[in-house]
Write a protein that holds these residues in place. Sequence first.
Motif, mmCIF file in Angstrom:
data_model
loop_
_atom_site.group_PDB
_atom_site.id
_atom_site.type_symbol
_atom_site.label_atom_id
_atom_site.label_comp_id
_atom_site.label_asym_id
_atom_site.label_seq_id
_atom_site.Cartn_x
_atom_site.Cartn_y
_atom_site.Cartn_z
ATOM 1 N N GLY A 263 0.818 -1.212 0.000
ATOM 2 C CA GLY A 263 0.000 0.000 0.000
ATOM 3 C C GLY A 263 0.845 1.253 0.000
ATOM 4 O O GLY A 263 0.523 2.236 -0.680
ATOM 5 N N VAL A 264 1.939 1.253 0.763
ATOM 6 C CA VAL A 264 2.842 2.403 0.777
ATOM 7 C C VAL A 264 3.454 2.604 -0.605
ATOM 8 O O VAL A 264 3.555 3.732 -1.114
ATOM 9 C CB VAL A 264 3.945 2.220 1.839
ATOM 10 C CG1 VAL A 264 4.996 3.324 1.709
ATOM 11 C CG2 VAL A 264 3.345 2.239 3.232
ATOM 12 N N ILE A 265 3.863 1.514 -1.245
ATOM 13 C CA ILE A 265 4.451 1.615 -2.589
ATOM 14 C C ILE A 265 3.430 2.170 -3.575
ATOM 15 O O ILE A 265 3.739 3.038 -4.395
ATOM 16 C CB ILE A 265 4.954 0.227 -3.039
ATOM 17 C CG1 ILE A 265 6.140 -0.211 -2.170
ATOM 18 C CG2 ILE A 265 5.358 0.261 -4.515
ATOM 19 C CD1 ILE A 265 6.624 -1.617 -2.464
ATOM 20 N N LEU A 266 2.185 1.668 -3.485
ATOM 21 C CA LEU A 266 1.144 2.143 -4.393
ATOM 22 C C LEU A 266 0.851 3.626 -4.183
ATOM 23 O O LEU A 266 0.765 4.401 -5.138
ATOM 24 C CB LEU A 266 -0.131 1.321 -4.194
ATOM 25 C CG LEU A 266 -1.333 1.720 -5.071
ATOM 26 C CD1 LEU A 266 -0.983 1.587 -6.545
ATOM 27 C CD2 LEU A 266 -2.551 0.892 -4.710
ATOM 28 N N ASP A 267 0.697 4.040 -2.915
ATOM 29 C CA ASP A 267 0.420 5.452 -2.631
ATOM 30 C C ASP A 267 1.549 6.343 -3.127
ATOM 31 O O ASP A 267 1.325 7.400 -3.722
ATOM 32 C CB ASP A 267 0.225 5.651 -1.128
ATOM 33 C CG ASP A 267 -1.044 5.000 -0.627
ATOM 34 O OD1 ASP A 267 -1.885 4.623 -1.473
ATOM 35 O OD2 ASP A 267 -1.192 4.848 0.604
ATOM 36 N N SER A 268 2.788 5.921 -2.877
ATOM 37 C CA SER A 268 3.933 6.720 -3.298
ATOM 38 C C SER A 268 4.026 6.787 -4.817
ATOM 39 O O SER A 268 4.352 7.831 -5.389
ATOM 40 C CB SER A 268 5.232 6.141 -2.717
ATOM 41 O OG SER A 268 5.205 6.155 -1.308
ATOM 42 N N GLY A 269 3.730 5.677 -5.478
ATOM 43 C CA GLY A 269 3.758 5.678 -6.937
ATOM 44 C C GLY A 269 2.713 6.596 -7.530
ATOM 45 O O GLY A 269 2.967 7.299 -8.511
ATOM 46 N N GLN A 270 1.512 6.611 -6.934
ATOM 47 C CA GLN A 270 0.466 7.503 -7.428
ATOM 48 C C GLN A 270 0.827 8.968 -7.196
ATOM 49 O O GLN A 270 0.562 9.826 -8.043
ATOM 50 C CB GLN A 270 -0.855 7.155 -6.742
ATOM 51 C CG GLN A 270 -1.434 5.819 -7.185
ATOM 52 C CD GLN A 270 -2.671 5.441 -6.403
ATOM 53 O OE1 GLN A 270 -2.889 5.932 -5.293
ATOM 54 N NE2 GLN A 270 -3.479 4.566 -6.976
ATOM 55 N N LEU A 271 1.437 9.253 -6.049
ATOM 56 C CA LEU A 271 1.873 10.618 -5.789
ATOM 57 C C LEU A 271 2.944 11.043 -6.784
ATOM 58 O O LEU A 271 2.925 12.162 -7.318
ATOM 59 C CB LEU A 271 2.408 10.729 -4.356
ATOM 60 C CG LEU A 271 2.999 12.084 -3.948
ATOM 61 C CD1 LEU A 271 1.972 13.196 -4.109
ATOM 62 C CD2 LEU A 271 3.538 12.031 -2.530
ATOM 63 N N LEU A 272 3.893 10.165 -7.051
ATOM 64 C CA LEU A 272 4.941 10.473 -8.023
ATOM 65 C C LEU A 272 4.346 10.702 -9.402
ATOM 66 O O LEU A 272 4.747 11.619 -10.128
ATOM 67 C CB LEU A 272 5.953 9.322 -8.058
ATOM 68 C CG LEU A 272 7.114 9.473 -9.042
ATOM 69 C CD1 LEU A 272 7.930 10.721 -8.721
ATOM 70 C CD2 LEU A 272 7.998 8.231 -9.007
#
Length: 614
Positions: A263-272
């Motif tokens: 979930g952290v990876i997904l959230d960070s990827g969407q923010l990027l």
Amino acid sequence: MEETDHKLECEVQGQLTELLFRNALVALIANLVTGAMLAYVNVSIHAAWQPALLWWMGLAAAALGRYAHARLFQRRRPDALSASRWRHRYVALTGLVAAVWGAGAVMFMWTAPDTARLFTGLLVAGLVAGSATVLAPVLSALYWFTGLISVPLLLSILWNASAPIHVGFALIVVVMTLAIFSSARYLHQTIRASILLGLERGNMVSRLEEANSAIEAANNAKSAFLATMSHEIRTPLNGILGMAQALKSADTLSAEQRGDYAGVILDSGQLLLAILNDILDISRIEAGRMTLSVTPMAVEPWLMDTVRAFEPVAQGKGLRLSATWHGPPERRYSADALRLRQMLSNLINNAVKFTAEGSVQVDATELGVEGGRAVLQVRVTDTGVGMSQSVQDRLFVPFTQADSSITREYGGSGLGLSIVRRLAQLMGGEISVRSAPDEGACFMFEVPVEIDRESTLSLPAVPDRPAPAAATVSAPETVVAGSPVLLVDDNPINRRVAEIMLGQFGLEVVQATNGQECLDRLDAGLRPVFILMDVQMPVLDGLSATRLIREREAREYCRRTPVIALTGGVFEDDATRCRDAGMDDFLAKPLDATQFRRVVTRWLDGAGAPTADS
């Protein structure tokens, strides 16, 4: 162009007038001294002293009046536009002085012997010749002065002419007057050309300085923008790479942990992705390569679909989020629905971000229907922090953040509003804002649209970019026994990544979200083995916090606590600033597991900062 030429001509005339008035003292002395000599010599030869004295006193009064007028001009310093009135008055006073001289020439030459006539003629001729340089800045003054003296002198000579020599003397006066006019005109043109050249050169220098200032400001703004973008991009990258490394290196993870890390990876990827999309959008708009895709759209479903995407975030903050379409229910328009949604999404995202409690209201309506066209108006009103007028003035400027401390506290690249304004302008509209500190804000954009009278189909919802999910801020842990590590970072994902990496060493981690909280932990008695300190933070940044820590250690003779910098700045200047602030080591984001382990091991082993060879 004509207005510029007129302004330049006024400036030239103003400087010529100033130069004329600057010579007033020389003109006064010349008139008084020459007049006294003329009166004295003629009285000595043939004239009565009473008329001569009265004449000289009249000359002195006229000359002093002109000088007083010049002094008043120099004290008041009128602008170039009003200088003409002063110049005309000075020319009139110069004519008065010349008239007195003309009367004196006639009086002293009328019945005088040839010796006195010759002296008077030569003296007056010398005065007229000398006036050419003094009065050359304004030719009308010279013409009146020369004419009112030379004409009476010439008539007096011709009237009393009794020999050919008198006629020759008159011809000399005529030739001398014409020569004075010619030389004075050339001198005037030279002075005028010199002044004009100076003004044009000054204007050119001013324009160059303004252009250089604009270029320097643009370069500084873009440099600051690039530094901010570097930090904003590296923040989600740190979450992605850090969690990916944690997943790869962990032997046993529960399904819940794997889901949490993913979930952290997904959230960070969407923010990027959102940041990169903003950068690409502003770049395309700046380059003029952004094109609109116009299709039929119904406003009400478009509005509700856009607002619905932000309901989870608003509900999580306890905010009331609502939307209302005030226009005709069945009306459809031809517009770029995707770009309109992007504009509205940016405004709603900002409103929710900067509103801690209360509501966010979205209103859309139709204005000014005329000739198959209408103006679509959309307002987003919140009860958030608001902003001052100075912040509003630079709110929509690209490559400029309105308030870096607020941006760091709430996150974001600072490009959203610039994109909204550019898109509105691309559509032929505009965006505005009304706000005051602590009174919320109302953003409103208006764009012209075509009324679509043929389409009767309900359009599907326009796809939107994925919005980054809200991250949950971890609560700081309590101080535990042993030797803790103090982790200072305003970003919860960054803290989570660093905490996981530190956990591999079996270390207990105490967290702080800014430099002030770090100082508070130390003041409460915390004695960490070392401090991991982010550089860019709200309230108190890492560099300032480190300086205060070093000052306190020197003041209280405390053990030096190692401070390791955590920063998205990877240039040599960034490392230099960290060292100058008193930091002992440097870790760049996104954190590399191998480098992180090497640095932490070095400080745990007490080896200290790396040497030049390490």
